[in-house]
Design a protein around this motif. Structure first.
Motif, PDB file in Angstrom:
ATOM      1  N   ILE A  21       0.852  -1.177   0.000  1.00  0.00           N
ATOM      2  CA  ILE A  21       0.000   0.000   0.000  1.00  0.00           C
ATOM      3  C   ILE A  21       0.894   1.235   0.000  1.00  0.00           C
ATOM      4  N   PHE A  22       0.802   2.003  -1.088  1.00  0.00           N
ATOM      5  CA  PHE A  22       1.521   3.267  -1.182  1.00  0.00           C
ATOM      6  C   PHE A  22       0.605   4.350  -0.611  1.00  0.00           C
ATOM      7  N   VAL A  23       0.983   4.931   0.509  1.00  0.00           N
ATOM      8  CA  VAL A  23       0.160   5.962   1.143  1.00  0.00           C
ATOM      9  C   VAL A  23       0.599   7.328   0.610  1.00  0.00           C
ATOM     10  N   ALA A  24      -0.329   8.019  -0.081  1.00  0.00           N
ATOM     11  CA  ALA A  24      -0.038   9.350  -0.614  1.00  0.00           C
ATOM     12  C   ALA A  24      -0.047  10.352   0.532  1.00  0.00           C
ATOM     13  N   VAL A  25       1.108  10.933   0.824  1.00  0.00           N
ATOM     14  CA  VAL A  25       1.269  11.776   2.015  1.00  0.00           C
ATOM     15  C   VAL A  25       1.618  13.198   1.603  1.00  0.00           C
ATOM     16  N   SER A  26       0.870  14.161   2.157  1.00  0.00           N
ATOM     17  CA  SER A  26       1.141  15.581   1.903  1.00  0.00           C
ATOM     18  C   SER A  26       1.809  16.246   3.094  1.00  0.00           C
ATOM     19  N   GLY A  27       1.707  15.604   4.258  1.00  0.00           N
ATOM     20  CA  GLY A  27       2.199  16.206   5.487  1.00  0.00           C
ATOM     21  C   GLY A  27       1.088  16.741   6.366  1.00  0.00           C
ATOM     22  N   GLY A  28      -0.137  16.832   5.812  1.00  0.00           N
ATOM     23  CA  GLY A  28      -1.277  17.316   6.577  1.00  0.00           C
ATOM     24  C   GLY A  28      -1.834  16.251   7.496  1.00  0.00           C
ATOM     25  N   PRO A  29      -2.811  16.613   8.341  1.00  0.00           N
ATOM     26  CA  PRO A  29      -3.336  15.669   9.335  1.00  0.00           C
ATOM     27  C   PRO A  29      -3.987  14.435   8.722  1.00  0.00           C
ATOM     28  N   ASP A  30      -4.712  14.577   7.602  1.00  0.00           N
ATOM     29  CA  ASP A  30      -5.426  13.442   7.016  1.00  0.00           C
ATOM     30  C   ASP A  30      -4.468  12.356   6.538  1.00  0.00           C
ATOM     31  N   SER A  31      -3.502  12.765   5.729  1.00  0.00           N
ATOM     32  CA  SER A  31      -2.584  11.766   5.164  1.00  0.00           C
ATOM     33  C   SER A  31      -1.614  11.229   6.211  1.00  0.00           C
ATOM     34  N   MET A  32      -1.208  12.071   7.156  1.00  0.00           N
ATOM     35  CA  MET A  32      -0.300  11.588   8.200  1.00  0.00           C
ATOM     36  C   MET A  32      -1.009  10.593   9.119  1.00  0.00           C
ATOM     37  N   ALA A  33      -2.272  10.867   9.442  1.00  0.00           N
ATOM     38  CA  ALA A  33      -3.041   9.919  10.255  1.00  0.00           C
ATOM     39  C   ALA A  33      -3.213   8.603   9.527  1.00  0.00           C
ATOM     40  N   LEU A  34      -3.470   8.667   8.215  1.00  0.00           N
ATOM     41  CA  LEU A  34      -3.641   7.446   7.432  1.00  0.00           C
ATOM     42  C   LEU A  34      -2.343   6.643   7.388  1.00  0.00           C
TER      43      LEU A  34
END
Length: 465
Positions: A21-34
């Motif tokens: 699973i490649f988690v697309a991360v922006s650094g914001g709360p949503d992607s970091m929590a995921l």
């Protein structure tokens, strides 16, 4: 929250044992929590987790700091990490599109390269995003035959995109970040009211949540049911279409009008949709549903003959029982047709057209503007180029005038005429030929409450030796 997410993953079959699973991360709360959630549960879910970040280079030092933050976080937790640098501005200029769309296209191009049959991209979209998206699509006049909202699972290339957080809210995500000591980055552009989504988030979403704190769950259910219904009806239309067909090739599909009108209206719409998609291929116009309504009108009216021009060099022709969708000479027809959001803007070639609404009464039209009575305008508006038989109800004149004649009278160079944009309403009434003439349709009067202001700008390119 944890149990709700795990139940959502199981219900929608988002993960399979052994997948990456490649988690697309922006650094914001949503992607970091995921990222934290999937990394924490990777053993239970029996998956491999990697973080991926696309650096868009749009926000200067702030974006650089986002990338550094993600990289350090992944190093601390020993999470495999990949980064992709993209030139959004250059790509947007090359494709003549907005930066937001350019950024999205570049992200998804990379995601498609990453995934295969045994891997998926995970994004941090949550229940509040679902509510915002579905309301925005409804307000803008979404195509009713296309998917509703954000799907929990969507194919992408040889793999798929998954959204495990669609069943929870932004507030739950923020609480999760506090619980696990995540201090996420905050994108300053998320508070800018220049973006439509931000205005919906700040103005409308709090009201909906006050009315029903579980609105995200109802919207999610609606998205799932509507998508399943849509798929079922489309499959029925695919089965029926061959029984209506008289002939078919890559440039011409002919069906029987009598057979077509015997099927139910929901299937009629989808049959036309399938035919247009077949002929247009990847170049299907975004305002497809407008043309479906126009073709339906010709199919079901008493008059048995007629023609209607479609975008990108296609024509619908009814000749008694024979109804043809056919390709014709490209140089004589429109090349572009795009819906104009209100408020919003469109760039077509060297033309830029912007729409906004105001209640200000004492307004005078500039030379590059038209002001209309919003309540009298039949939305949505479309920006397209001239068709051979286009006519306009010109302001200050009786009767109508051919647009081609208008070009001649105004001495528009022949090589500019095919690219000159027209503003048309839902019923294909031409409201404005920018810089040349205004229609008398939807004129403002003393009873007008809301004024729709359209402004155009044409870029003049200096040519150097």
């Amino acid at each position: 929250m944890r149990s709700n997410v795990l139940k959502f993953i199981e219900k929608h079959k988002l993960l399979k044992e052994g997948q990456t699973i490649f988690v697309a991360v922006s650094g914001g709360p949503d992607s970091m929590a995921l990222l934290h959630f999937l990394w924490e549960h990777r053993t239970i879910l029996k998956i491999n987790v990697k973080a991926v970040h696309v650096h868009h280079h749009l926000r200067g030092d702030e974006a650089d700091q986002d990338a550094t933050y993600i990289e350090r976080y992944c190093l601390n937790y020993h999470i495999p990490y990949m980064k992709k640098d993209v030139d959004v501005r250059g790509y947007a200029k090359q494709r003549n599109i907005g930066t937001q769309l350019a950024a999205r296209e570049l992200r998804y191009q990379w995601f498609e390269e990453l995934v295969d049959e045994n891997s998926r991209i995970a994004t941090g979209h949550h229940g509040d995003d679902q509510v915002e998206t579905m309301i925005m699509m409804s307000v803008r006049g979404r195509n009713p035959l296309k998917a509703v909202g954000i799907p929990a699972f969507r194919k992408l290339g040889h793999g798929a995109i998954i959204r495990p957080f669609l069943g929870i809210t932004k507030q739950e995500i923020e609480h999760y970040c506090n619980d696990v000591s995540i201090v996420p980055r905050r994108d300053s552009s998320n508070s800018s009211r220049n973006y439509t989504r931000n205005r919906f988030r700040e103005d409308l979403l709090p009201f909906l949540k006050r009315e029903n704190p579980n609105v995200h769950l109802h919207m999610q259910r609606q998205q799932e049911w509507c998508s399943e219904d849509q798929q079922f009806l489309m499959e029925l239309a695919e089965e029926i279409l061959p029984t209506l067909m008289l002939s078919k090739n890559e440039q011409n599909v002919t069906i029987s009008q009598r057979a077509f009108t015997k099927i139910n209206m929901p299937l009629q719409r989808r049959v036309i949709h399938l035919i247009l998609n077949y002929l247009y291929g990847k170049n299907s116009p975004s305002t497809n549903f407008i043309h479906i309504e126009q073709v339906l009108h010709m199919m079901n009216r008493e008059h048995m003959n007629g023609e209607h021009y479609l975008p990108n060099s296609f024509l619908f022709r009814r000749d008694y029982d024979r109804c043809q969708f056919l390709k014709i000479e490209q140089e004589t027809l429109v090349q572009t047709s795009e819906e104009l959001a209100i408020p919003g803007s469109i760039a077509l070639g060297d033309w830029f057209i912007r729409a906004h609404v105001t209640e200000e009464q004492d307004l005078n039209e500039a030379d590059n503007q038209i002001i209309l009575d919003l309540e009298q305008v039949q939305l949505p508006l479309t920006i397209r180029q001239v068709l051979p038989h286009d006519r306009m109800l010109c302001r200050g004149m009786s009767g109508s005038k051919k647009i081609r004649r208008l070009f001649i009278d105004r001495k528009v160079a022949h090589n500019e005429r095919n690219d000159w944009p027209l503003v048309v309403d839902k019923m294909e009434n031409i409201l404005w030929v920018p810089l040349l003439h205004r229609s008398r349709v939807a004129n403002v009067n003393r009873n007008t409450l809301k004024r729709l202001v359209l402004t155009c700008r044409r870029q003049v390119v200096d040519v150097e030796d």
